[in-house]
Design a protein around this motif. Structure first.
Motif, PDB file in Angstrom:
ATOM      1  N   GLN A 177      33.646  56.815  38.658  1.00 48.24           N
ATOM      2  CA  GLN A 177      34.944  57.484  38.595  1.00 48.24           C
ATOM      3  C   GLN A 177      35.287  57.893  37.170  1.00 48.24           C
ATOM      4  OE1 GLN A 177      38.189  55.208  40.220  1.00 48.24           O
ATOM      5  NE2 GLN A 177      39.658  56.890  40.055  1.00 48.24           N
ATOM      6  N   GLY A 178      34.952  57.028  36.212  1.00 43.71           N
ATOM      7  CA  GLY A 178      35.195  57.355  34.811  1.00 43.71           C
ATOM      8  C   GLY A 178      34.420  58.587  34.380  1.00 43.71           C
TER       9      GLY A 178
ATOM     10  N   PRO B   4      30.606  46.376  33.884  1.00 46.83           N
ATOM     11  CA  PRO B   4      31.647  47.342  33.511  1.00 46.83           C
ATOM     12  C   PRO B   4      31.121  48.735  33.206  1.00 46.83           C
ATOM     13  CG  PRO B   4      31.245  45.781  31.729  1.00 46.83           C
ATOM     14  CD  PRO B   4      30.495  45.270  32.921  1.00 46.83           C
TER      15      PRO B   4
ATOM     16  N   LYS C 162      34.607  48.343  27.461  1.00 50.54           N
ATOM     17  CA  LYS C 162      33.649  47.864  28.462  1.00 50.54           C
ATOM     18  C   LYS C 162      32.814  46.716  27.905  1.00 50.54           C
ATOM     19  CE  LYS C 162      33.477  52.150  31.112  1.00 50.54           C
ATOM     20  NZ  LYS C 162      32.733  53.380  31.468  1.00 50.54           N
TER      21      LYS C 162
ATOM     22  N   ASP D 115      30.446  53.016  36.302  1.00 46.12           N
ATOM     23  CA  ASP D 115      31.770  53.649  36.292  1.00 46.12           C
ATOM     24  C   ASP D 115      31.681  55.105  36.748  1.00 46.12           C
ATOM     25  OD1 ASP D 115      34.443  54.202  35.832  1.00 46.12           O
ATOM     26  OD2 ASP D 115      34.242  54.317  33.646  1.00 46.12           O
TER      27      ASP D 115
ATOM     28  N   TYR E 107      32.809  57.029  26.745  1.00 46.21           N
ATOM     29  CA  TYR E 107      32.841  56.217  27.967  1.00 46.21           C
ATOM     30  C   TYR E 107      33.556  54.879  27.791  1.00 46.21           C
ATOM     31  CZ  TYR E 107      28.751  53.797  25.899  1.00 46.21           C
ATOM     32  OH  TYR E 107      27.896  53.101  25.078  1.00 46.21           O
TER      33      TYR E 107
END
Length: 299
Positions: free
Chosen positions: A283-284, A278, A266, A281, A261
């Motif tokens: 979308q990540g 951070p 991050k 996430d 990740y």
């Protein structure tokens, strides 16, 4: 002279113990050689020789990172004690303990030990953590015997570690509760037969966030997906795992290794004080799962 003569059973026990340590040392050396050949992934599983500490930090709410640079461990704190996910290698346990204590928590307050999957880089330290804390060890069905037998019986690897008693065998979607923390164990097999993805809800401010800690979606080099007599359902299991991962709502994306990740990047953003968290996430997460599913389909 009294006490100078050792019994046959004492000598046998000593020889058996030495044999186990020798076997474990050879297994580690073989695993290290294998993973060093695998490029980037090698830096993770070779942690017993070159892994480095990483600053412990709060991810969100009562969820903290207490692992090394290469091997992810997570601490969920509660008023009734704490939950630790992943003991990593036996050699990593002092690092994890130091990280917990740097965050001003007591390592002895770890009440439950969970795992992402039963490979040595995530569970070889289980026995030591259990001795130090008395934590209950909970393992997903399919991986329990690997933990109990110290790695013996794995369908792919021959690495061994100190066996650890398993206090409870988990089933798919079973809840693990401690204090006000509730984690759900999702069986996401393929990488191991009992690979586990953990989900939990964590509040920060007035907002509730869905956290997903991926066990592993990786088809490791050497895995035989067709005609695998030691794991006949491996291909179907991987396919099922990707369906499960795609169905999970995710705000905070974490995993068994920080590089899943983008932990370093991050964390750097966190230190710079950039706006927003951070680690949130979604979308990540979707991109990572899609990337790994494609890699599986391309095998």
């Amino acid at each position: 002279m009294v006490g100078t003569t050792k019994s046959h059973s004492d000598l046998s026990s000593k020889a058996e113990a030495q044999g186990w340590h020798d076997q474990r040392r050879l297994g580690r050396q073989a695993l290290l050689r294998l993973w060093l050949l695998l490029g980037g992934m090698g830096s993770n599983l070779a942690a017993q020789s070159n892994d480095q500490p990483f600053p412990p930090h709060r991810i969100i709410g009562n969820l903290y990172y207490v692992g090394s640079e290469g091997l992810a461990s997570y601490l969920i704190t509660t008023s009734a004690g704490h939950i630790l996910i992943n003991s990593s290698f036996e050699e990593t346990v002092p690092l994890i303990r130091a990280s917990v204590e740097k965050l001003k928590f007591r390592f002895q307050d770890v009440k439950i030990l969970l795992t992402s999957h039963a490979h040595s880089d995530h569970v070889a330290g289980n026995a030591l953590v259990k001795r130090l804390t008395g934590a209950r060890v909970l393992v997903m069905e399919g991986d329990e015997n690997l933990v109990r037998n110290g790695g013996k019986g794995d369908f792919q690897y021959e690495s061994v570690w100190e066996p650890c008693p398993v206090d409870q065998v988990l089933r798919d979607r079973q809840e693990v509760k401690l204090g006000d923390a509730v984690l759900v164990a999702h069986r996401t097999p393929g990488h191991t037969k009992g690979c586990t993805t953990w989900t939990l809800r964590v509040s920060e401010g007035e907002k509730l966030h869905q956290v997903v800690i991926i066990g592993s979606p990786n088809v490791n080099p050497g895995y035989k997906l067709v005609g695998n007599s030691k794991y006949p359902t491996i291909s179907d299991d991987f396919a099922s795992t990707f369906q499960i991962l795609k169905s999970l709502p995710c705000d905070v994306f974490l995993g068994a290794h920080g590089d899943y990740y983008g932990m370093r990047e991050k964390y750097a953003r966190l230190q710079k004080g950039t706006s927003g968290n951070p680690f949130v996430d979604p979308q990540g997460y979707q991109q990572y799962v899609a990337l790994k599913e494609k890699a599986f389909r391309d095998e």
